[in-house]
Design a protein around this motif. Structure first.
Motif, short mmCIF file in Angstrom:
data_model
loop_
_atom_site.label_atom_id
_atom_site.label_comp_id
_atom_site.label_asym_id
_atom_site.label_seq_id
_atom_site.Cartn_x
_atom_site.Cartn_y
_atom_site.Cartn_z
N GLN A 32 103.09 -43.24 34.01
CA GLN A 32 103.40 -42.85 32.63
C GLN A 32 104.73 -42.10 32.58
N CYS A 39 98.45 -45.99 32.76
CA CYS A 39 98.22 -45.41 34.08
C CYS A 39 98.16 -46.50 35.16
N TRP A 44 96.23 -40.20 43.81
CA TRP A 44 95.67 -39.13 42.99
C TRP A 44 95.68 -37.83 43.79
N CYS A 48 96.39 -34.67 36.80
CA CYS A 48 97.10 -35.71 36.05
C CYS A 48 98.47 -35.13 35.67
N TYR A 50 100.91 -36.46 34.08
CA TYR A 50 101.27 -36.76 32.68
C TYR A 50 100.63 -35.72 31.75
N PRO B 151 92.46 -44.17 33.00
CA PRO B 151 92.19 -42.80 33.47
C PRO B 151 92.82 -41.74 32.55
N MET B 152 92.93 -40.55 33.08
CA MET B 152 93.29 -39.39 32.25
C MET B 152 94.55 -39.58 31.42
N GLY B 153 95.55 -40.17 32.03
CA GLY B 153 96.81 -40.36 31.31
C GLY B 153 96.63 -41.25 30.09
N CYS B 162 91.64 -35.98 28.35
CA CYS B 162 90.43 -36.11 29.18
C CYS B 162 89.34 -35.25 28.58
N CYS B 169 87.14 -38.80 36.63
CA CYS B 169 88.43 -39.14 37.26
C CYS B 169 89.05 -37.97 38.01
N PRO B 170 89.05 -36.75 37.43
CA PRO B 170 89.71 -35.67 38.17
C PRO B 170 89.10 -35.45 39.55
N PRO B 174 91.42 -41.81 39.65
CA PRO B 174 91.36 -42.77 38.55
C PRO B 174 91.15 -44.20 39.03
#
Lengths: 328, 426
Positions: A32, A39, A44, A48, A50, B151-153, B162, B169-170, B174
């Motif tokens: 992003q 995404c 990970w 996040c 973003y 996912p979160m984005g 989120c 996801c965290p 994701p």
């Protein structure tokens, strides 16, 4: 063997993330923040990026600052090599007490382009000191050693080693650490971290051109096995045959899980070849020898080209270091 | 032996695993979290409207295992709620361990906390998937059932951020679109306003947080309809929703609660402060998503172009199912597509013609119809489910909808497809 580029950013998820790269659509990790609209989050890191960016008002986080500091002791170890102890805050010392940690240093009277990346050999989080070894070779290092008074220290930075996740993830195994010349400086933190995680360490030290083992007095205090051996022939710049055989034997007989190479690119290449000649899946980590200038992925001085033609900025990017030496 | 690797252990991944196993494959499921069933862990609604027909069709085709489990753990059977008839509600708390046990008993290899992040390929063939732990998992045929949620984005860019849903996801990382990694561009679902994605349509309240009177009623009837305070009625919110079968006026004017073990609240999100103004909900709190007062997960941002056999176009050995295979809503739809993809994975390995279900049954028709709609600029703004909206209307129009079990059996039998998924091909 087909390998795969898994690019990680050393700063992802830290207080410095998102950084300038996010603002310009050049984030190492986040699709992003690479100008794409969806995404594609392969790597990970628990955060996040973003989201961090948007929640920070679509602005980057505050970046590293120059800290004013003093060198509290200087000791010449050998000609042209000085061990400095620098007083810093306990927080910064704690943050630098990590494999791969480095800082930028310059005398307060010098302009910004005197910033010199220096590997942190040891850090004391209680006293608030860090130890660095300066090998005076050029203008910047000479200016550091010959000037006194106050210095600007910018940090913490952590990408002085590639393959950090293998070092940080290893438990109750056996490792072989090989370090030569000034490349011995970062091996102290590597050994400390690995030993703390219940690993056994065999360390091969080569004085290199310095004529002295700069890390030995630190390593002697740790429960590890130290072997003195020449790991690079000064003329051919190859690993001497008997050292190759020694490494092969140790790796096989002692069931080594990870080999760390601290030294020149030639040493790294030689070690990768030895690993390739061995059975099993031995992990590889090594010192990051790129020329660091800004440490922020901006200036491009640390950029290297991978076999597939893509380029990475190694002051921030973590990658399986075998990717770099593949095909060389 | 055919090694089939299924990426994603939701309802469609589990269904694919079962039918691939029954057809004779060696099956491995990669699941990024520590639970199978994905969003099925907070689902629960089966057999409502046309899903009844579809569930029976799935059973007669031979993929009865998962339908049987949801029937077995149903807390309520044959209940009606606004716009929906003869629904059954499975207990979301009991269902996952039973499915896990079933798959293990069948000899299906499940790798939990294994997140696939990339592929390696030879021409148009996938030879292995890379996990986040940097391990390669090789296979002959791959089935992508990674879903389309998050996912979160994406939840942030296209939703309210989120909201901490069951996919977590965290904690587990994701989802990664495997087909896109293999070079096939994802298709994106849209909303009426041309923005992308859609928001999940329900939240789960902790039953313990509801008044005793409401809980007793909910446990007894399976459904509760509570009027929304007039000043809080928000019709606009229906637009956001994934679940068009619940995008009805009744769902804006009322709070509809279903008993799935949790009190399933049939709205994407509802501010806690407003929720607690409703009599009996003074102590209400969310169990899924944890931030159900603020938002919900965003879906339909990752569909693969595929044929009606569920093979992904442009790749020789990747099939897909569930939301990955189209704008489907629901577990029945996931099981329907998953079962076909699993069965076809073995056919693909053997070089046999792949099975395409006929349009004379609902399961075959929805797969083909959704495929057409995914290519249609207007169709991409809709979602397709046996249980309501545009597709249920079509089912009725085409006389595909029936609750006459004998008739359903006869339809399947007539095509020679009775128990076709039971056939061991290898």
């Amino acid at each position: 063997m087909i390998m795969h580029q898994v690019l990680d950013c050393i700063d992802a998820g830290t207080e410095y993330c998102p950084c300038f790269l996010a603002e310009t659509g050049d984030c190492i990790m986040c699709s992003q923040l690479q100008g794409r609209e969806f995404c594609d989050c392969q790597n990970w890191k628990g955060v996040c990026i973003y989201q961090e960016y948007v929640w920070n008002g679509s602005k980057i986080k505050e970046q590293r600052k120059d800290h004013l500091c003093r060198i509290i002791s200087k000791r010449q170890i050998t000609e042209g090599v000085v061990l400095c102890r620098i007083k810093v805050s306990t927080t910064l010392a704690r943050e630098l007490n990590q494999p791969g940690a480095y800082v930028f240093l310059r005398n307060v009277n010098e302009p910004g382009y005197f910033d010199t990346p220096m590997s942190v050999m040891a850090a004391d989080g209680r006293e608030g000191t860090i130890d660095i070894v300066i090998h005076t070779k050029g203008t910047k290092t000479k200016a550091l050693v010959f000037n006194s008074g106050e210095f600007y220290l910018r940090g913490p930075y952590w990408n002085g080693i590639l393959g950090l996740k293998y070092i940080k993830g290893l438990r109750n195994s056996r490792v072989l650490l090989i370090a030569r010349g000034v490349g011995q400086s970062p091996v102290v933190n590597v050994a400390r971290k690995l030993l703390a995680a219940g690993n056994e360490a065999i360390i091969i030290l080569d004085k290199g051109r310095l004529g002295i083992n700069i890390a030995e007095e630190y390593l002697r205090e740790m429960p590890c096995e130290i072997v003195n051996k020449q790991v690079l022939d000064l003329n051919s710049l190859e690993i001497p045959k008997d050292t190759v055989e020694y490494i092969q034997e140790v790796a096989a007989k002692r069931q080594i899980s990870l080999i760390y190479s601290g030294g020149t690119e030639k040493l790294h290449e030689g070690i990768v070849k030895i690993i390739d000649s061995l059975e099993g899946n031995i992990m590889f980590a090594c010192s990051n020898n790129a020329k660091f200038c800004c440490g922020e992925g901006i200036c491009g001085s640390c950029q290297i080209r991978l076999q597939d033609g893509s380029r990475i900025r190694t002051c921030k990017t973590q990658i399986n270091p075998r990717e770099i030496f593949r095909g060389r | 032996m055919a090694k089939v690797v299924i990426i994603g252990g939701g309802w469609s991944g589990c269904a694919a695993a079962i039918s691939a196993k029954k057809a004779g494959a060696d099956v491995t499921v990669l699941e990024k979290t520590d639970l199978l069933l994905g969003l099925g862990n907070v689902g629960g609604i089966m057999r409502n409207n046309g899903r009844y027909t579809a569930a029976e069709e799935i059973c007669f085709l031979g993929a009865r295992e998962l339908i049987d489990i949801t029937d077995q753990v149903a807390r309520h059977k044959n209940i009606d709620f606004p716009g929906h008839q003869h629904a059954s509600l499975y207990d979301v708390i009991k269902v996952e361990p039973i499915v896990r046990k079933k798959l293990r008993e069948m000899g299906i290899n499940i790798l939990f906390e294994t997140r696939a992040i990339d592929v390696k390929m030879t021409c148009a063939e996938i030879t292995g998937v890379l996990t986040a732990k940097e391990e390669w998992i090789e296979g002959d045929v791959f089935i992508e059932t990674t879903g389309s949620t998050g996912p979160m984005g994406n939840c942030l860019r296209y939703g309210n951020g989120c909201s901490m849903c069951i996919l977590r996801c965290p904690a587990f990382g994701p989802r990664v679109s495997i087909s896109q990694r293999a070079g096939v561009e994802d298709i994106l679902g849209q909303r009426g306003d041309d923005s992308y994605g859609a928001m999940s349509g329900s939240c789960k309240l902790s039953k313990e947080s509801l008044s005793k009177e409401l809980v007793d009623k909910l446990n007894e009837k399976g459904v509760l309809v509570l009027p929304v305070l007039p000043e809080d009625i928000n019709m606009g919110k229906l637009e956001l929703k994934v679940c068009q079968q619940y995008a009805l006026k009744e769902y804006a004017e009322n709070l509809v609660l279903l008993d799935t073990g949790y009190a399933k609240l049939m709205t994407s999100f509802y501010p806690l402060e407003k929720l607690r103004r409703i009599p009996g909900l003074e102590y209400a709190r969310y169990d899924d998503p944890y931030a159900g007062g603020k938002g919900n997960s965003i879906r339909y941002l990752s569909m693969a172009p595929r044929s009606n056999t569920l093979k992904v176009k442009g790749l020789s050995n990747l099939l897909c199912a569930g939301e990955k295979s189209g704008l489907f809503v629901g577990h029945t739809e996931a099981i329907a597509t998953g079962s076909l993809a699993g069965h076809n994975s073995v056919r693909l390995y053997l070089g046999m013609p792949l099975l395409e279900l006929p349009r004379s049954i609902a399961v075959g028709d929805i797969i083909a119809y959704t495929n057409e709609m995914t290519r249609d600029p207007e169709g991409i703004k809709n979602r397709y489910t046996f249980s309501g909206g545009k597709y249920f209307a079509r089912m009725k129009e085409k006389s595909l909808y029936t609750i006459n079990i004998e008739l359903i059996k006869k339809r399947i039998d007539r095509m020679g497809m009775l128990n076709i998924y039971d056939e061991k091909l290898i």
